[in-house]
Each structure stands twice: as C-alpha cells, then as structure tokens.
Design a protein around this motif. Structure first.
Motif, PDB file in Angstrom:
ATOM      1  N   GLN A   1       0.720  -1.311   0.075  1.00 29.73           N
ATOM      2  CA  GLN A   1      -0.049   0.317  -0.010  1.00 29.73           C
ATOM      3  C   GLN A   1       0.837   1.279  -0.156  1.00 29.73           C
ATOM      4  O   GLN A   1       0.462   2.318  -0.636  1.00 29.73           O
ATOM      5  N   VAL A   2       1.941   1.143   0.759  1.00 32.84           N
ATOM      6  CA  VAL A   2       3.005   2.441   0.572  1.00 32.84           C
ATOM      7  C   VAL A   2       3.513   2.614  -0.526  1.00 32.84           C
ATOM      8  O   VAL A   2       3.353   3.804  -1.159  1.00 32.84           O
ATOM      9  N   GLN A   3       3.894   1.499  -1.285  1.00 35.11           N
ATOM     10  CA  GLN A   3       4.479   1.795  -2.676  1.00 35.11           C
ATOM     11  C   GLN A   3       3.673   2.097  -3.572  1.00 35.11           C
ATOM     12  O   GLN A   3       3.745   3.304  -4.519  1.00 35.11           O
ATOM     13  N   THR A   4       2.372   1.714  -3.537  1.00 33.78           N
ATOM     14  CA  THR A   4       1.014   2.265  -4.509  1.00 33.78           C
ATOM     15  C   THR A   4       0.763   3.740  -4.267  1.00 33.78           C
ATOM     16  O   THR A   4       0.587   4.339  -5.149  1.00 33.78           O
ATOM     17  N   ALA A   5       0.692   4.219  -2.834  1.00 35.18           N
ATOM     18  CA  ALA A   5       0.340   5.529  -2.602  1.00 35.18           C
ATOM     19  C   ALA A   5       1.691   6.505  -3.073  1.00 35.18           C
ATOM     20  O   ALA A   5       1.176   7.403  -3.563  1.00 35.18           O
ATOM     21  N   VAL A   6       3.002   5.950  -3.040  1.00 32.75           N
ATOM     22  CA  VAL A   6       4.041   6.705  -3.460  1.00 32.75           C
ATOM     23  C   VAL A   6       3.880   6.783  -4.752  1.00 32.75           C
ATOM     24  O   VAL A   6       4.095   8.034  -5.465  1.00 32.75           O
ATOM     25  N   LEU A   7       3.678   5.896  -5.561  1.00 34.83           N
ATOM     26  CA  LEU A   7       3.669   5.959  -7.101  1.00 34.83           C
ATOM     27  C   LEU A   7       2.419   6.726  -7.469  1.00 34.83           C
ATOM     28  O   LEU A   7       2.544   7.414  -8.556  1.00 34.83           O
ATOM     29  N   ALA A   8       1.423   6.948  -6.637  1.00 42.96           N
ATOM     30  CA  ALA A   8       0.261   7.953  -7.071  1.00 42.96           C
ATOM     31  C   ALA A   8       0.663   9.337  -7.079  1.00 42.96           C
ATOM     32  O   ALA A   8       0.014  10.258  -7.384  1.00 42.96           O
ATOM     33  N   LEU A   9       1.738   9.657  -6.246  1.00 42.04           N
ATOM     34  CA  LEU A   9       2.092  10.908  -6.235  1.00 42.04           C
ATOM     35  C   LEU A   9       2.766  11.748  -7.397  1.00 42.04           C
ATOM     36  O   LEU A   9       3.551  11.208  -8.216  1.00 42.04           O
ATOM     37  N   PRO A  10       2.435  13.058  -7.492  1.00 45.09           N
ATOM     38  CA  PRO A  10       2.956  13.801  -8.735  1.00 45.09           C
ATOM     39  C   PRO A  10       4.419  13.866  -8.643  1.00 45.09           C
ATOM     40  O   PRO A  10       4.771  13.824  -7.394  1.00 45.09           O
ATOM     41  N   GLU A  11       5.105  14.150  -9.770  1.00 39.92           N
ATOM     42  CA  GLU A  11       6.585  14.294  -9.734  1.00 39.92           C
ATOM     43  C   GLU A  11       6.898  15.373  -8.907  1.00 39.92           C
ATOM     44  O   GLU A  11       6.317  16.483  -8.587  1.00 39.92           O
ATOM     45  N   ASN A  12       8.069  15.138  -7.974  1.00 40.89           N
ATOM     46  CA  ASN A  12       8.768  16.109  -7.032  1.00 40.89           C
ATOM     47  C   ASN A  12       7.699  16.693  -6.094  1.00 40.89           C
ATOM     48  O   ASN A  12       7.798  17.952  -5.781  1.00 40.89           O
ATOM     49  N   THR A  13       6.807  15.938  -5.502  1.00 38.44           N
ATOM     50  CA  THR A  13       5.857  16.168  -4.419  1.00 38.44           C
ATOM     51  C   THR A  13       6.823  16.294  -3.003  1.00 38.44           C
ATOM     52  O   THR A  13       7.678  15.306  -2.726  1.00 38.44           O
ATOM     53  N   LEU A  14       6.812  17.272  -2.335  1.00 36.77           N
ATOM     54  CA  LEU A  14       7.453  17.365  -1.031  1.00 36.77           C
ATOM     55  C   LEU A  14       6.545  16.621   0.109  1.00 36.77           C
ATOM     56  O   LEU A  14       5.513  16.558   0.251  1.00 36.77           O
ATOM     57  N   ASN A  15       7.013  15.638   0.904  1.00 41.12           N
ATOM     58  CA  ASN A  15       6.489  14.891   1.846  1.00 41.12           C
ATOM     59  C   ASN A  15       6.970  15.227   3.270  1.00 41.12           C
ATOM     60  O   ASN A  15       7.837  15.580   3.571  1.00 41.12           O
ATOM     61  N   ILE A  16       5.716  15.324   3.990  1.00 43.82           N
ATOM     62  CA  ILE A  16       5.940  15.251   5.470  1.00 43.82           C
ATOM     63  C   ILE A  16       5.011  14.203   5.995  1.00 43.82           C
ATOM     64  O   ILE A  16       4.149  13.929   5.963  1.00 43.82           O
ATOM     65  N   SER A  17       5.998  13.689   6.999  1.00 37.82           N
ATOM     66  CA  SER A  17       5.346  12.513   7.833  1.00 37.82           C
ATOM     67  C   SER A  17       5.088  13.037   9.187  1.00 37.82           C
ATOM     68  O   SER A  17       6.052  13.305   9.940  1.00 37.82           O
ATOM     69  N   THR A  18       3.698  12.843   9.611  1.00 37.46           N
ATOM     70  CA  THR A  18       3.434  13.099  11.153  1.00 37.46           C
ATOM     71  C   THR A  18       2.949  11.651  11.777  1.00 37.46           C
ATOM     72  O   THR A  18       2.382  11.461  12.806  1.00 37.46           O
ATOM     73  N   MET A  19       3.240  10.520  11.012  1.00 33.72           N
ATOM     74  CA  MET A  19       2.607   9.064  11.321  1.00 33.72           C
ATOM     75  C   MET A  19       3.113   8.722  12.506  1.00 33.72           C
ATOM     76  O   MET A  19       4.262   8.949  13.144  1.00 33.72           O
ATOM     77  N   GLY A  20       2.239   8.003  13.348  1.00 27.68           N
ATOM     78  CA  GLY A  20       2.474   7.651  14.869  1.00 27.68           C
ATOM     79  C   GLY A  20       1.495   6.745  15.336  1.00 27.68           C
ATOM     80  O   GLY A  20       0.400   6.943  14.887  1.00 27.68           O
ATOM     81  N   SER A  21       1.745   6.105  16.063  1.00 34.87           N
ATOM     82  CA  SER A  21       0.818   4.799  16.690  1.00 34.87           C
ATOM     83  C   SER A  21       0.935   4.261  18.009  1.00 34.87           C
ATOM     84  O   SER A  21       1.236   3.154  18.391  1.00 34.87           O
ATOM     85  N   PHE A  22       1.219   5.355  19.048  1.00 32.16           N
ATOM     86  CA  PHE A  22       1.370   4.939  20.239  1.00 32.16           C
ATOM     87  C   PHE A  22       0.379   4.051  20.941  1.00 32.16           C
ATOM     88  O   PHE A  22      -1.036   4.028  20.922  1.00 32.16           O
ATOM     89  N   GLY A  23       0.750   2.883  21.387  1.00 32.44           N
ATOM     90  CA  GLY A  23       0.065   2.045  21.839  1.00 32.44           C
ATOM     91  C   GLY A  23      -0.740   1.059  20.988  1.00 32.44           C
ATOM     92  O   GLY A  23      -1.368   0.103  21.312  1.00 32.44           O
ATOM     93  N   ALA A  24      -0.218   1.145  19.778  1.00 32.49           N
ATOM     94  CA  ALA A  24      -0.920   0.149  18.690  1.00 32.49           C
ATOM     95  C   ALA A  24      -0.220  -1.320  18.998  1.00 32.49           C
ATOM     96  O   ALA A  24       1.001  -1.224  19.282  1.00 32.49           O
ATOM     97  N   ASP A  25      -0.784  -2.324  18.252  1.00 33.08           N
ATOM     98  CA  ASP A  25      -0.291  -3.668  18.479  1.00 33.08           C
ATOM     99  C   ASP A  25       0.894  -3.649  17.506  1.00 33.08           C
ATOM    100  O   ASP A  25       1.933  -4.223  17.750  1.00 33.08           O
TER     101      ASP A  25
END
Length: 210
Positions: free
Chosen positions: A57-81
């Motif tokens: 899913q991550v690879q598919t999402a990245v492939l869907a981004l237009p060329e030269n998109t800037l990325n910001i990640s705020t991903m987190g999952s405190f307490g997740a399995d």
C-alpha cells in the motif's frame, strides 16, 4: 509547492493539512482512513488511503504522487499492536528513494536520538517505546539517499500559530507547542534547502506544558 502529508486524518497531520491549505499550497492527504477527517472532503483535498504497515500500500501511494512532491510525515501509533513509527517509515523511505519525490520532512518528538538522555524516567516509562521506534525511523532516514529534515517537537497542544515557536539544535530543551505552530515551522524548513540533512527540535516558551 505541492505537499503530501502522511498521517493526515488526525492530530498533528490534520493540523498540517489545515495550515498548508490556508497557505494556498496544494495538499495531498494520506492516511489509513482519510474519512476520519471530514475537513478533507469539505475542502476537496486530494486523499490517498494507505495503511503504512502494509508495504504494498505504501508503494502504491508513493507511485500515485505527482513528480517532485514534498513529503511530510507525522505518522505515529502510540499503543498500537503494530506501531507504524518505525516500520511504516521504513517502507515510506524505501519507496520514496525509488520515486521522483526525494524530499521528506520527518516529524518525530523530543527524546529521539541523542536527546533520549534528556527524557525523564516517567516519560521513558510512559511513551519511551514510541520514542525508540521513532529513533529507528530517524536512523533509517539518515542513512537513505533522500533529501531530508527531521523535526522533533515538544508536547503537542491544540491552538493557533503563535509565531513564537523556537527551532534549536544540540541543546537540552523541554516544553510544549501548538500543532499549528509546528506546521508553520515545518513550512519554514521546507522553504530553505540549507535545512537538508539537519535535525531540529522545537518548543514554544509562550505555551504552558500542562
């Protein structure tokens, strides 16, 4: 400028979306369940559904981004399995390396990396596991071929941008900061290529921690 925000359905990611949208910057919102943030649909923001612990899913999402998109990640999952903090970012970094979008601003937290020694024992007991996962993500990014910047904010609170947030390096800091102010500082970092390959921390002395 075009910005893809990973973890856009809630918390800091949602605040990032609101801030960049208000700056008239094209935003792509990426989250496991974008529908959890109704503002995305109301503002007609482009969304991508992606479970970051699923490599395909991550690879598919990245492939869907237009060329030269800037990325910001705020991903987190405190307490997740299965926490996304490390493995999700590893998948993201690996996918971006193979894409045309080679810039990632990774938002982690105070206590990561060499700042671990400044965390209180109570903090280490409470959320130290998540901080260690984020530290692994930082290390994976630093050893990648991406143009990167790492930002470690203090305790996150709701509120408007104060324009009082302070970026610093290599010193002990403690405190809190509004999510919107973190977004503003992130924008500032993205605008200057001199910030590539650097790690910053940020707190706001005008915001009380509790």
């Amino acid at each position: 400028m075009r910005v893809a925000i990973w973890g856009a359905s809630s918390g800091l990611g949602a605040a990032m979306v609101d801030y960049f949208y208000q700056q008239n910057i094209e935003v792509i919102a990426i989250a496991r369940e974008p529908s959890k943030n109704p503002k995305l649909n109301n503002k007609k923001i482009t969304t991508i559904s992606c479970d970051a612990i699923d490599k395909d899913q991550v690879q598919t999402a990245v492939l869907a981004l237009p060329e030269n998109t800037l990325n910001i990640s705020t991903m987190g999952s405190f307490g997740a399995d299965i926490p996304v903090d490390y493995i999700g970012h590893r998948y993201l970094i690996d996918a971006l390396e193979k894409s045309t979008s080679q810039h990632l601003l990774l938002v982690t937290s105070l206590g990561c990396g060499e700042s671990w020694k400044y965390l209180s024992e109570r903090a280490k007991m409470g959320f130290g596991g998540a901080v260690r996962e984020k530290t692994l993500a930082e290390a994976w990014l630093q050893s990648s071929a991406l143009r990167y910047t790492i930002l470690r904010p203090g305790g996150l609170k709701d509120g408007a941008a104060t324009y009082k947030g302070e970026l610093s390096q290599y010193i002990e800091v403690h405190g809190a900061i509004h999510r919107t102010e973190v977004a503003r500082l992130s924008h500032e970092l993205l605008l200057n290529s001199n910030n590539y390959g650097k790690i910053y921390q940020c707190v706001d002395p005008t915001v009380t921690p509790y």
